[in-house]
Scaffold this active site. Structure first.
Site, PDB file in Angstrom:
ATOM      1  N   HIS A 125       1.125  -1.081   0.306  1.00 47.03           N
ATOM      2  CA  HIS A 125       0.201  -0.524   0.287  1.00 47.03           C
ATOM      3  C   HIS A 125       0.992   1.407   0.072  1.00 47.03           C
ATOM      4  O   HIS A 125       2.006   1.290   0.510  1.00 47.03           O
ATOM      5  CB  HIS A 125      -0.752  -0.112   1.421  1.00 47.03           C
ATOM      6  N   GLY A 126       0.819   2.319  -0.609  1.00 46.72           N
ATOM      7  CA  GLY A 126       1.296   3.634  -1.031  1.00 46.72           C
ATOM      8  C   GLY A 126       1.933   4.422  -0.136  1.00 46.72           C
ATOM      9  O   GLY A 126       2.646   4.686   0.258  1.00 46.72           O
ATOM     10  N   ASP A 127       0.751   4.465   0.835  1.00 45.13           N
ATOM     11  CA  ASP A 127       0.619   5.204   2.216  1.00 45.13           C
ATOM     12  C   ASP A 127       1.079   4.462   3.330  1.00 45.13           C
ATOM     13  O   ASP A 127       0.621   4.810   4.472  1.00 45.13           O
ATOM     14  CB  ASP A 127      -0.488   5.861   2.377  1.00 45.13           C
ATOM     15  N   GLU A 128       1.789   3.103   3.086  1.00 49.53           N
ATOM     16  CA  GLU A 128       2.058   2.746   4.736  1.00 49.53           C
ATOM     17  C   GLU A 128       4.276   2.285   3.937  1.00 49.53           C
ATOM     18  O   GLU A 128       4.170   1.214   3.360  1.00 49.53           O
ATOM     19  CB  GLU A 128       1.574   0.748   4.681  1.00 49.53           C
ATOM     20  N   ASN A 186      -3.891  -5.274  -2.964  1.00 52.66           N
ATOM     21  CA  ASN A 186      -3.791  -6.131  -1.748  1.00 52.66           C
ATOM     22  C   ASN A 186      -5.446  -6.644  -2.106  1.00 52.66           C
ATOM     23  O   ASN A 186      -5.817  -7.340  -1.140  1.00 52.66           O
ATOM     24  CB  ASN A 186      -3.777  -6.137  -0.531  1.00 52.66           C
ATOM     25  N   ARG A 187      -6.244  -6.549  -2.443  1.00 58.99           N
ATOM     26  CA  ARG A 187      -7.573  -6.564  -3.582  1.00 58.99           C
ATOM     27  C   ARG A 187      -7.280  -7.114  -4.642  1.00 58.99           C
ATOM     28  O   ARG A 187      -8.829  -7.606  -5.259  1.00 58.99           O
ATOM     29  CB  ARG A 187      -8.504  -6.034  -3.226  1.00 58.99           C
ATOM     30  N   HIS A 226       3.574  -4.166   6.278  1.00 57.73           N
ATOM     31  CA  HIS A 226       2.455  -3.384   5.909  1.00 57.73           C
ATOM     32  C   HIS A 226       2.472  -2.352   7.810  1.00 57.73           C
ATOM     33  O   HIS A 226       3.505  -2.725   8.137  1.00 57.73           O
ATOM     34  CB  HIS A 226       0.147  -3.836   6.284  1.00 57.73           C
ATOM     35  N   TYR A 286     -10.737  -9.293  10.394  1.00 60.69           N
ATOM     36  CA  TYR A 286     -11.895  -9.194   8.984  1.00 60.69           C
ATOM     37  C   TYR A 286     -11.688  -9.597   8.260  1.00 60.69           C
ATOM     38  O   TYR A 286     -10.269  -9.021   7.762  1.00 60.69           O
ATOM     39  CB  TYR A 286     -11.923  -7.167   9.400  1.00 60.69           C
ATOM     40  N   GLU A 308       1.809  -6.725  10.483  1.00 56.70           N
ATOM     41  CA  GLU A 308       1.416  -5.120  10.470  1.00 56.70           C
ATOM     42  C   GLU A 308       2.480  -5.436  11.557  1.00 56.70           C
ATOM     43  O   GLU A 308       1.966  -5.175  12.436  1.00 56.70           O
ATOM     44  CB  GLU A 308       0.465  -5.176  11.206  1.00 56.70           C
TER      45      GLU A 308
END
Length: 487
Positions: A125-128, A186-187, A226, A286, A308
């Site tokens: 993810h670009g913002d991680e 990631n989807r 992540h 989730y 994470e």
């Protein structure tokens, strides 16, 4: 009225803050898909929070982090500085044409060996961005210490470690979660419960690059990094009924063991009050669909975790040294566990001594691990402290089964398989051919039955010598001090 509006906005923000690590908490569809068709992030209120364009705040947050150009320079500089134990290569390009650089670390980089391969992937993810920074530190630490640190040396000499610091360089540049097409990578992978993602034409170039990568290299295990929480996540990530509950994959015990290695080696992950032991089943946390983790396990034979590693998705750069120290031993121990635990070995043919690219399965676990094509080596991760019934199979050969008791240390378990067609069977087939073709050899065999018997005895003796020689050759392939068994 203004006070009421401010209070409502605050409540909404708080309710959302705990669900942005892997993706939307309540969404059962892949990001960018609704009602069977692709949508933009702006169609979802929750996805509007992931800004597509850099803002002044995001630019400030990026201070002290490597730009994409900085990252490329750092990777190439690493390749020059540590060329004796590394190679640099690209698995493809992003939407905007940024190369997806990979660092391979090994004492024989780029060469095929009977050793397992492990990969780390950052910045999905670009913002991680913490993952991309820590993975460069990991590579440099191994290079600087492998001559004096036993754990680093173990990794270099016994594993092919591949590091992809940034899977989503475009998203990093845009300070957005998704890639340049606003798609959450990631989807974007094929999903066992969501067939719409099987459309290869709709797949993003970064996703295709990773999938092609795993077709070229047989990875035994993997982890993606992540941010937004502090937990080691393991399969399954989704559920068949789209509800949130614990949904175990066939290797649930093994994945819990792997996740615990990371969590317990971390500074404080295992102390989590939200996640017991610092680990979680993805679907129980989730459900998500189209994730990279489940695809690795189902389609590539690769045991992947989703890590994470920082509660703040984009912390200040001055926190990076601390985050590195918190995660260093976790990263090293997880990679090293690939050869320090589980069962490892090779599969051979009893008649020729040649390696057989067969398969290994465990009774009671609905999952098969394939041996490598070149050396027929397999690497089967398993939770220690249990008894297992292990079976090796290969088309055209008789399967072979053995029972083992797996302790904490890794075990070497080689298999020698016998062809399905035995000497007796071969002669029977020749005899059938004789009868069908009426070639007149019946009298010959009757007259020379004594010679025939002697040939059988000699053949059995030669097979015995060949097996003994084969055992000696196999022992020469031992890489680590393990309890060894040959079947």
């Amino acid at each position: 009225m203004k006070i009421f509006f401010f209070f409502s906005l605050l409540v909404f923000s708080l309710s959302f803050s705990s669900s942005i690590a892997r993706g939307p908490l309540h969404s059962s569809l892949p990001s960018g898909i609704r009602n069977g068709s692709r949508i933009s992030y702006s169609d979802s209120v929750r996805r509007q929070l992931f800004q597509d364009k850099p803002s002044k705040l995001s630019d400030d947050r990026a201070k002290g982090y490597m730009t994409n150009s900085d990252l490329e320079k750092a990777v190439k500089e690493f390749g020059r500085r540590c060329s004796n134990i590394s190679r640099i290569y690209s698995i493809g390009k992003s939407v905007h044409g940024v190369p997806l650089w990979v660092i391979e670390i090994s004492d024989k980089p780029g060469e095929e060996e009977p050793e397992p391969a492990f990969k780390f992937i950052g910045n999905v993810h670009g913002d991680e961005p913490v993952g991309r920074e820590l993975l460069l530190r990991l590579a440099n630490w191994i290079c600087d210490n492998y001559m004096k640190d036993s754990l680093a040396r173990l990794i270099v000499e016994n594993i092919h470690l591949h590091i992809l610091p940034s899977m989503n360089p475009d998203g990093y540049f845009l300070r957005s979660r998704g890639n340049a097409n606003n798609i959450d990578l990631n989807r974007d992978f094929p999903d066992q419960f969501f067939p719409l993602n099987n459309d290869i034409n709709a797949r993003q170039p970064e996703t295709r690059a990773v999938m092609n990568w795993l077709r070229e290299i047989q990875f035994a295990a993997s982890a993606s990094l992540h941010g937004g929480a502090l937990v080691a996540n393991y399969p399954w990530d989704g559920t068949e009924d789209k509800r949130r509950n614990y949904y175990a994959c066939p290797d649930d015990d093994t994945f819990r063991f792997m996740a615990s290695i990371y969590s317990r080696s971390h500074h404080n992950m295992s102390l989590s009050k939200e996640f017991p032991g610092g680990i979680t089943n993805g679907a129980f946390w989730y459900p998500i669909y189209g994730g990279m983790q489940d695809w690795n396990y189902i389609h590539a034979g690769c045991f992947e975790l989703t890590l994470e590693i920082s509660e703040n998705k984009w912390p200040n750069a001055n926190e990076l040294p601390t985050l590195w120290e918190y995660n260093k031993m976790s990263l090293l121990n997880l990679a090293a566990s690939l050869v320090k635990t589980g069962i490892h070995g090779r599969i051979f043919s009893s008649d020729s001594g040649m390696p057989l690219p067969g398969s290994v399965s465990i009774k009671g676990i609905n999952y098969t691990v394939k041996a490598g094509r070149g050396f027929a080596d397999y690497h089967r991760l398993l939770a220690p402290g249990e008894r297992y019934e292990v079976m090796a199979t290969m088309p055209g050969y008789k399967p072979k089964t053995t029972r083992i008791s797996l302790e904490e240390a890794a075990m070497t378990l080689d298999f020698i398989l016998d062809p399905e067609v035995t000497t007796k069977g071969s002669l029977r087939s020749i005899n059938d051919c004789r009868c069908e073709s009426k070639c007149g050899l019946e009298v010959f065999w009757r007259m020379h039955s004594e010679v025939y018997f002697i040939l059988i005895v000699v053949s059995v003796f030669l097979c015995f010598l060949l097996k003994r020689k084969l055992k000696v050759n196999i022992l020469n392939h031992r890489q680590l001090p393990r309890r060894s068994v040959q079947v």
